[in-house]
Design a protein around this motif. Structure first.
Motif, PDB file in Angstrom:
ATOM      1  N   ALA A   1      -8.583  51.503  -0.283  1.00 27.70           N
ATOM      2  CA  ALA A   1      -7.776  50.454  -0.166  1.00 27.70           C
ATOM      3  C   ALA A   1      -7.460  49.350  -1.203  1.00 27.70           C
ATOM      4  CB  ALA A   1      -8.332  49.712   1.052  1.00 27.70           C
ATOM      5  N   ALA A   2      -8.546  49.195  -1.925  1.00 25.44           N
ATOM      6  CA  ALA A   2      -8.179  48.527  -3.319  1.00 25.44           C
ATOM      7  C   ALA A   2      -7.410  48.920  -4.343  1.00 25.44           C
ATOM      8  CB  ALA A   2      -9.860  48.133  -3.834  1.00 25.44           C
ATOM      9  N   GLY A   3      -7.418  50.200  -4.460  1.00 28.87           N
ATOM     10  CA  GLY A   3      -6.460  50.961  -5.226  1.00 28.87           C
ATOM     11  C   GLY A   3      -5.016  50.878  -4.761  1.00 28.87           C
ATOM     12  N   ALA A   4      -4.868  51.017  -3.517  1.00 24.94           N
ATOM     13  CA  ALA A   4      -3.569  50.804  -2.928  1.00 24.94           C
ATOM     14  C   ALA A   4      -2.865  49.681  -2.852  1.00 24.94           C
ATOM     15  CB  ALA A   4      -3.282  51.543  -1.477  1.00 24.94           C
ATOM     16  N   LEU A   5      -3.799  48.720  -2.945  1.00 27.64           N
ATOM     17  CA  LEU A   5      -3.417  47.237  -2.739  1.00 27.64           C
ATOM     18  C   LEU A   5      -3.095  46.551  -4.179  1.00 27.64           C
ATOM     19  CD1 LEU A   5      -5.173  45.860   0.334  1.00 27.64           C
ATOM     20  CD2 LEU A   5      -2.791  46.487   0.294  1.00 27.64           C
ATOM     21  N   GLY A   6      -4.095  46.948  -5.227  1.00 26.84           N
ATOM     22  CA  GLY A   6      -4.153  46.239  -6.565  1.00 26.84           C
ATOM     23  C   GLY A   6      -5.050  44.944  -6.575  1.00 26.84           C
ATOM     24  N   ILE A   7      -4.443  44.009  -5.830  1.00 24.62           N
ATOM     25  CA  ILE A   7      -5.288  42.755  -5.727  1.00 24.62           C
ATOM     26  C   ILE A   7      -5.448  42.513  -4.287  1.00 24.62           C
ATOM     27  CG2 ILE A   7      -3.257  41.484  -6.257  1.00 24.62           C
ATOM     28  CD1 ILE A   7      -5.476  39.603  -7.731  1.00 24.62           C
ATOM     29  N   ALA A   8      -6.376  41.935  -3.746  1.00 23.06           N
ATOM     30  CA  ALA A   8      -6.618  41.687  -2.419  1.00 23.06           C
ATOM     31  C   ALA A   8      -7.709  40.945  -2.016  1.00 23.06           C
ATOM     32  CB  ALA A   8      -6.785  43.228  -1.556  1.00 23.06           C
ATOM     33  N   THR A   9      -7.888  40.321  -0.930  1.00 19.35           N
ATOM     34  CA  THR A   9      -8.850  39.473  -0.399  1.00 19.35           C
ATOM     35  C   THR A   9      -9.844  40.399   0.439  1.00 19.35           C
ATOM     36  OG1 THR A   9      -8.042  38.904   1.695  1.00 19.35           O
ATOM     37  CG2 THR A   9      -7.606  37.513   0.170  1.00 19.35           C
ATOM     38  N   ALA A  10     -11.023  40.146   0.811  1.00 16.76           N
ATOM     39  CA  ALA A  10     -11.865  41.004   1.718  1.00 16.76           C
ATOM     40  C   ALA A  10     -11.154  41.419   2.852  1.00 16.76           C
ATOM     41  CB  ALA A  10     -13.286  40.101   1.854  1.00 16.76           C
ATOM     42  N   GLY A  11     -10.310  40.417   3.542  1.00 19.00           N
ATOM     43  CA  GLY A  11      -9.705  40.706   4.694  1.00 19.00           C
ATOM     44  C   GLY A  11      -8.512  41.587   4.666  1.00 19.00           C
ATOM     45  N   ASP A  12      -7.917  41.579   3.362  1.00 11.84           N
ATOM     46  CA  ASP A  12      -6.754  42.620   3.189  1.00 11.84           C
ATOM     47  C   ASP A  12      -7.464  43.993   2.995  1.00 11.84           C
ATOM     48  OD1 ASP A  12      -5.145  40.290   3.054  1.00 11.84           O
ATOM     49  OD2 ASP A  12      -5.123  40.161   0.846  1.00 11.84           O
ATOM     50  N   LEU A  13      -8.472  44.030   2.298  1.00 11.88           N
ATOM     51  CA  LEU A  13      -9.212  45.308   2.248  1.00 11.88           C
ATOM     52  C   LEU A  13      -9.680  45.880   3.421  1.00 11.88           C
ATOM     53  CD1 LEU A  13     -11.354  44.614  -1.150  1.00 11.88           C
ATOM     54  CD2 LEU A  13      -9.058  45.982  -0.888  1.00 11.88           C
ATOM     55  N   ARG A  14     -10.201  45.012   4.187  1.00 13.38           N
ATOM     56  CA  ARG A  14     -10.745  45.462   5.542  1.00 13.38           C
ATOM     57  C   ARG A  14      -9.418  46.259   6.473  1.00 13.38           C
ATOM     58  NH1 ARG A  14     -10.640  44.792  10.476  1.00 13.38           N
ATOM     59  NH2 ARG A  14      -8.811  43.344  10.060  1.00 13.38           N
ATOM     60  N   ASP A  15      -8.488  45.282   6.603  1.00 14.82           N
ATOM     61  CA  ASP A  15      -7.495  45.790   7.225  1.00 14.82           C
ATOM     62  C   ASP A  15      -6.722  47.300   7.175  1.00 14.82           C
ATOM     63  OD1 ASP A  15      -5.263  44.896   9.396  1.00 14.82           O
ATOM     64  OD2 ASP A  15      -4.083  45.242   7.519  1.00 14.82           O
ATOM     65  N   TYR A  16      -6.791  47.743   5.686  1.00 14.99           N
ATOM     66  CA  TYR A  16      -6.322  48.752   5.332  1.00 14.99           C
ATOM     67  C   TYR A  16      -6.374  50.092   6.171  1.00 14.99           C
ATOM     68  CZ  TYR A  16      -3.013  50.866   2.162  1.00 14.99           C
ATOM     69  OH  TYR A  16      -1.836  51.517   1.297  1.00 14.99           O
ATOM     70  N   TYR A  17      -7.929  50.212   6.117  1.00 17.62           N
ATOM     71  CA  TYR A  17      -8.374  51.227   7.100  1.00 17.62           C
ATOM     72  C   TYR A  17      -9.149  50.860   8.486  1.00 17.62           C
ATOM     73  CZ  TYR A  17      -7.299  54.504   3.228  1.00 17.62           C
ATOM     74  OH  TYR A  17      -6.465  55.366   2.219  1.00 17.62           O
ATOM     75  N   ARG A  18      -9.003  49.513   8.798  1.00 19.33           N
ATOM     76  CA  ARG A  18      -9.339  49.001  10.112  1.00 19.33           C
ATOM     77  C   ARG A  18     -10.913  49.038   9.960  1.00 19.33           C
ATOM     78  NH1 ARG A  18      -4.681  46.483  10.946  1.00 19.33           N
ATOM     79  NH2 ARG A  18      -3.706  47.210  12.735  1.00 19.33           N
ATOM     80  N   LEU A  19     -11.605  48.608   8.908  1.00 22.64           N
ATOM     81  CA  LEU A  19     -13.064  48.593   8.784  1.00 22.64           C
ATOM     82  C   LEU A  19     -13.409  47.353   9.809  1.00 22.64           C
ATOM     83  CD1 LEU A  19     -13.685  49.551   5.224  1.00 22.64           C
ATOM     84  CD2 LEU A  19     -13.595  51.178   7.393  1.00 22.64           C
ATOM     85  N   SER A  20     -14.774  47.386  10.084  1.00 22.14           N
ATOM     86  CA  SER A  20     -15.465  46.110  10.689  1.00 22.14           C
ATOM     87  C   SER A  20     -15.698  45.298   9.822  1.00 22.14           C
ATOM     88  CB  SER A  20     -16.751  46.674  11.191  1.00 22.14           C
ATOM     89  OG  SER A  20     -17.540  45.526  11.582  1.00 22.14           O
ATOM     90  N   PRO A  21     -15.354  43.916  10.157  1.00 22.18           N
ATOM     91  CA  PRO A  21     -15.495  42.703   9.228  1.00 22.18           C
ATOM     92  C   PRO A  21     -16.976  42.584   9.061  1.00 22.18           C
ATOM     93  CG  PRO A  21     -14.039  41.997  11.086  1.00 22.18           C
ATOM     94  CD  PRO A  21     -14.687  43.489  11.470  1.00 22.18           C
ATOM     95  N   ALA A  22     -17.734  42.891   9.949  1.00 24.15           N
ATOM     96  CA  ALA A  22     -19.344  42.670   9.596  1.00 24.15           C
ATOM     97  C   ALA A  22     -19.818  43.471   8.474  1.00 24.15           C
ATOM     98  CB  ALA A  22     -20.153  42.816  10.837  1.00 24.15           C
ATOM     99  N   GLU A  23     -19.383  44.724   8.022  1.00 28.13           N
ATOM    100  CA  GLU A  23     -19.962  45.319   7.043  1.00 28.13           C
ATOM    101  C   GLU A  23     -18.950  45.312   5.787  1.00 28.13           C
ATOM    102  OE1 GLU A  23     -19.426  49.095   8.857  1.00 28.13           O
ATOM    103  OE2 GLU A  23     -17.149  49.189   8.816  1.00 28.13           O
ATOM    104  N   VAL A  24     -18.038  44.607   5.722  1.00 28.54           N
ATOM    105  CA  VAL A  24     -17.288  44.546   4.275  1.00 28.54           C
ATOM    106  C   VAL A  24     -18.006  43.810   3.251  1.00 28.54           C
ATOM    107  CG1 VAL A  24     -14.924  43.518   3.368  1.00 28.54           C
ATOM    108  CG2 VAL A  24     -15.064  44.974   5.489  1.00 28.54           C
ATOM    109  N   PRO A  25     -18.442  42.744   3.556  1.00 21.34           N
ATOM    110  CA  PRO A  25     -19.094  41.789   2.472  1.00 21.34           C
ATOM    111  C   PRO A  25     -20.419  42.752   1.682  1.00 21.34           C
ATOM    112  CG  PRO A  25     -18.905  40.595   4.678  1.00 21.34           C
ATOM    113  CD  PRO A  25     -18.546  41.816   4.557  1.00 21.34           C
ATOM    114  N   ARG A  26     -21.088  43.585   2.489  1.00 20.58           N
ATOM    115  CA  ARG A  26     -21.892  44.319   1.775  1.00 20.58           C
ATOM    116  C   ARG A  26     -21.391  45.562   1.013  1.00 20.58           C
ATOM    117  NH1 ARG A  26     -23.207  46.854   5.783  1.00 20.58           N
ATOM    118  NH2 ARG A  26     -22.495  48.842   5.624  1.00 20.58           N
ATOM    119  N   LEU A  27     -20.122  46.022   1.432  1.00 19.29           N
ATOM    120  CA  LEU A  27     -19.582  46.995   0.768  1.00 19.29           C
ATOM    121  C   LEU A  27     -18.885  46.397  -0.532  1.00 19.29           C
ATOM    122  CD1 LEU A  27     -17.747  48.799   3.728  1.00 19.29           C
ATOM    123  CD2 LEU A  27     -19.920  49.701   2.629  1.00 19.29           C
TER     124      LEU A  27
END
Length: 384
Positions: free
Chosen positions: A212-238
């Motif tokens: 997702a980060a590669g496809a977006l280039g620059i993004a917030t945590a919410g943007d990254l999470r949304d790309y593949y519909r990941l759970s918000p709870a796990e994104v900060p750790r990832l």
């Protein structure tokens, strides 16, 4: 402005060559760069997965994409990515955790959940039929004709969709009616993919976030999470893990309230000039908060809004011109008259003076690609 250039470059809008013939190799590269194409059943203009490639590559033979979706051995497959999506087969191992959740009745539509539990035997019977008799579609099942409407599914369709979500079946192709066909994964996906070891849930989700980060280039945590519909709870750790690995770098963007992350390979391209009409399901604009943050352009899809309450129309495409979103048009393909109809159009207050002329050219380009003619009176829709 630099953040916008980075985002546009990552999304495939830097140095576009839309007059050069498009062969399957160019389509492969474009899909791989995006990571996925969202599939949607709305066909008021053209199926959603065709449009992002047109926006980036110009007019191309849509049967080439149909062939890619049905080709063997497969390089792309259907599954739940952002929503229903066409993805590189290399992503399949990264999505097995989602399949495992579906087998447990988690993360799926409520109507499908019983097939993970009390109605599992019905799904297993369908799976056995496919194994013995070969690929089927929902319309091949007894009682399928009783279901009416796009989202009024038969019980058999619900069972098939649960099996599909659970990774117990896959889709080799779609019929000319756009109906999904189902078969066993070992008869659809390459052996090398099926034999790839399943990564841990953490590693798979981190890899998806990196894609997702590669496809977006620059993004917030919410943007990254949304790309593949990941759970918000796990994104900060990832994100912490990706920063530690050097895949992404924390960054600050003027005007953004949230922290940003820059992919290590991201760059701000210099050739973002030109025009493009964007699908409502284009990765550049599908996360509406990011669209507003990047372009100062508030955009909503109003398909499910009552007609009297719509502000801009039913199927509205943003218009990208020289790196800015400067207009929007509500389009319809009138296939009886072979005409591209602009039902409503509006220009942003900050749009440059040549916007209407550029929009007309791009509408004519789209009409030609779709085998239509542009309504010569389309400018009457401006401001209506």
């Amino acid at each position: 402005m630099e953040a916008r250039r980075i985002a546009l470059t990552a999304a495939g809008f830097n140095g576009r060559e839309r007059e050069r013939p498009v062969d399957p190799a160019r389509l492969h590269r474009a899909i791989t760069q995006l990571g996925l194409l969202q599939i949607d059943s709305v066909n008021v203009l053209v199926r959603a997965h065709y449009l992002p490639l047109f926006s980036r590559l110009g007019g191309y033979d849509r049967t080439l994409l149909d062939e890619i979706m049905a080709e063997r051995p497969k390089r792309f497959f259907e599954y739940w990515g952002h929503e229903a999506s066409l993805l590189p087969v290399t992503s399949q191992p990264l999505l097995r955790w989602r399949m495992a959740q579906a087998r447990a009745g988690l993360g799926i539509w409520r109507q499908l959940a019983p097939f993970a539990g009390p109605r599992r035997a019905e799904a297993d019977a369908l799976l056995a039929r496919i194994a013995a008799d070969g690929p089927i579609a929902a319309s091949d099942l007894a009682g399928a004709r009783a279901a009416k409407g796009m989202w009024v599914w038969s019980e058999g369709k619900h069972a098939l969709e649960w099996l599909f979500w659970a990774g117990l079946i896959a889709s080799p192709h779609r019929r000319s009616t756009f109906e999904r066909v189902y078969d066993l994964p070992e008869r659809v996906l390459p052996r090398a993919v099926l034999d790839t070891p399943t990564p841990s849930d953490n590693d798979a989700r981190r890899a998806l976030l990196g894609l997702a980060a590669g496809a977006l280039g620059i993004a917030t945590a919410g943007d990254l999470r949304d790309y593949y519909r990941l759970s918000p709870a796990e994104v900060p750790r990832l994100i912490e893990q990706l920063v530690e690995a050097g895949t992404i770098v924390p960054a600050r963007v003027r005007g953004w309230r949230q922290p940003a992350y820059l992919h290590r390979d991201a760059r701000a391209g210099r050739r973002i000039t030109g025009a493009a009409l964007l699908s409502p399901f284009d990765p550049l604009v599908w996360h509406r908060e990011r669209t507003e943050r990047l372009f100062g352009f508030r955009y909503r899809l109003e398909i499910y809004t009552p007609a009297a309450q719509r502000e801009h129309g039913y199927y509205v495409l943003p218009f990208l011109l020289d790196g800015a979103l400067v207009a929007r048009v509500d389009l319809k393909a009138d296939r009886k008259s072979a005409t591209l109809i602009v039902q409503q159009a509006s220009i942003e207050p900050t749009a440059p003076s040549h916007t209407i002329a550029a929009l007309g050219e791009e509408l004519a380009r789209m009409a030609g690609w779709l085998g239509l003619v542009l309504d010569p009176l389309w400018e009457r829709s401006l401001g209506s």
